[in-house]
Each structure stands twice: as C-alpha cells, then as structure tokens.
Write an enzyme that holds these catalytic residues in place. Structure first.
Site: not given
Length: 279
Positions: A73, A164, A213, A222, A225
């Site tokens: 993350c 992703h 997510e 994110c 992301g």
C-alpha cells in the site's frame, strides 16, 4: 490494544505497533474486520501492523478491511514511515520497509520534528501478464478489451507489488463505483482479484483517478494505483513520465524513471488520532 489512526490522501488505516501488541496470526483477520468497520469499530480501509524486521528497518504487515492480507500500500507505507519517526522508533530520514518479502526505500521530509511528506522508491513495475497476474493471450496487457457485465472496456494491467487494471475514460466524476467495482474485482480474468483505476487524462502532466480496491471498495486514494496509472499512461503514450495524480483525497506526485525502470511516489502522511481499544 493501542492504535494510531493515520491517512495518506484520505486512504486511512489503523496502525498498530506489532512489537508491543502481541496478537496471534489466527486472530488478526477477524480483529481487522471489526476494527475497520466505520460504524461499529474505529473505521478505516484496513489495519497495518508495524513489526521488527531482520531484513529491513521495519516490516509492514497490511490487511484490507475485509481481513484479507495485501502485499503493498503506497499510502500506507508513507504513514508507516511517519509512525516510526514521529514515535522515536528511528531517527533516520532514509529507511527501508519490507512487506510480503519486498523491500521499499523511503526518504522522509521532516518539518518541526514531524514527518510531513515521504518519497518512496516503489520499485520496478511488473507488466508481464502472468506475473501480475491477469489471464491473457498476450504477454503484456496494454489497451486490451475486457467485457464486464455486457460492456467492453480497454484495460492496461500493471503490478506494483499488487495487481491493477487501469481503465481510461472520458469522464469519471459520476461513475457508480459501488456497482462497477465488484464485477471488475472478481472478474474471472484476475486470479487474485484486482484493484481497478478509472482514469481521466487532463493533460500530459496531470490525471484524475478514482479507485476500487479489492477487499475494501472505493477509497479516497491508492498509492500503488497511482503508480500503476502513470505506468499505464506512459505505455499508452498519454502522458510524460512525471505526473500529478489527482485523487479524491489529495494529490500524489508519481515519476516512472524509465532509464532505471523505477517508480517514485511522493505524498503526504498525517496522523488523525490515537487511542486504545479492546480486542
């Protein structure tokens, strides 16, 4: 159990000092689900345990709000850096943090004795389909059609330690992500589910992004992301290598250094409050 609520661009997690709070691995998923609940718990996109490490300065053990383990993350790791510095667990402004066996290197900006922003070397993007993973006949998934609930989209898939799928659209403001997100997340082409970014390119240095997510739902930001989005932008010839990604919770500065094949993310980290809860 003592905890600290923190966020990076509104992507909020509950942070726990794993060296002080001894919780068995079997108990963690249920505790995470209970604490993450925004009505009956503390509320957050998940829980992150900050543990000692022999391979790096610290370990980040991250869980999504549904109790599932996550590999990485970007917003969370910046907050880990703020946590360990602000609490005096380190006095270094360049540190390493390991998560699921992968080490990231972070540079901390300190103002008035507290960390304000963090630059993270997020490593090299993974674009080989089998390594992301995504089921495809192609080696790389770039602007490849995918049918979701009868509608065809074009996706570009990238892993930044977690998978992703980036979908470029003319407009993202009014999208009903609560309806669109789950069919993407659980699509048969994604063996480990997927994080989905819905992106509008504003210009060659700026994009808007919303994200669904896996295991959590729509979040305000994110970090991985945003990194995946910029890689996808460059692969599709839509932007330069250094881009401001505008998220619902704030902005992140992302750069894909293609010579080194490394992605750098710079953004804020903030403490919301601290407390103690029965587990």
């Amino acid at each position: 159990m003592k905890f600290t609520k923190m966020h990076g661009c509104g992507n909020d997690y509950i942070y726990v000092d794993g060296a002080r709070e001894q919780i068995s691995q079997d108990e963690k998923p249920e505790i995470v689900k209970r604490l993450s609940d925004r009505h009956f718990g503390i509320g957050g996109d998940g829980v992150i345990f900050i543990n000692p490490s022999t391979e790096a300065d610290f370990e980040m053990e991250m869980y999504n709000a549904d109790g599932s383990r996550a590999e990485m993350c970007g917003n969370g790791i910046r907050c880990v850096a703020k946590f360990v510095y602000d609490k005096g667990l380190t006095d270094k402004t360049s540190i390493s943090i390991i998560s699921c066996g992968k080490i990231k290197y972070l540079d901390l900006t300190v103002e008035d004795g507290k960390v304000s922003t963090v630059k993270v070397n997020m490593g090299s993007p993974i674009i080989k389909a089998t390594d992301i993973p995504v089921i495809s006949e192609r080696e790389e998934v770039i602007a490849e059609p995918i049918e979701v609930e009868g509608k065809t989209y074009k996706m570009t898939c990238v892993s930044m330690g977690n998978p992703h799928a980036v979908i470029f659209m003319d407009e993202i403001t009014g999208l009903p992500l609560d309806q669109m997100g789950p069919p993407f997340e659980n699509h048969v082409r994604f063996p480990k589910r997927i994080n989905t970014e819905f992106v509008k390119v504003i210009d060659e240095e700026t994009v808007d992004m919303r994200v669904w997510e896996r295991g959590t739902g729509e979040t305000l930001a994110c970090g991985t992301g945003a990194c995946a989005t910029v890689v996808a932008c460059v692969l599709n010839g839509l932007t330069k290598e250094k881009v401001t990604v505008k998220l619902l919770g704030g902005n992140l500065q992302i750069q894909w250094d293609r010579k080194e094949n490394l992605v750098y993310m710079t953004g804020p980290a903030a403490t919301v409050f601290e407390g103690e809860v029965e587990v």
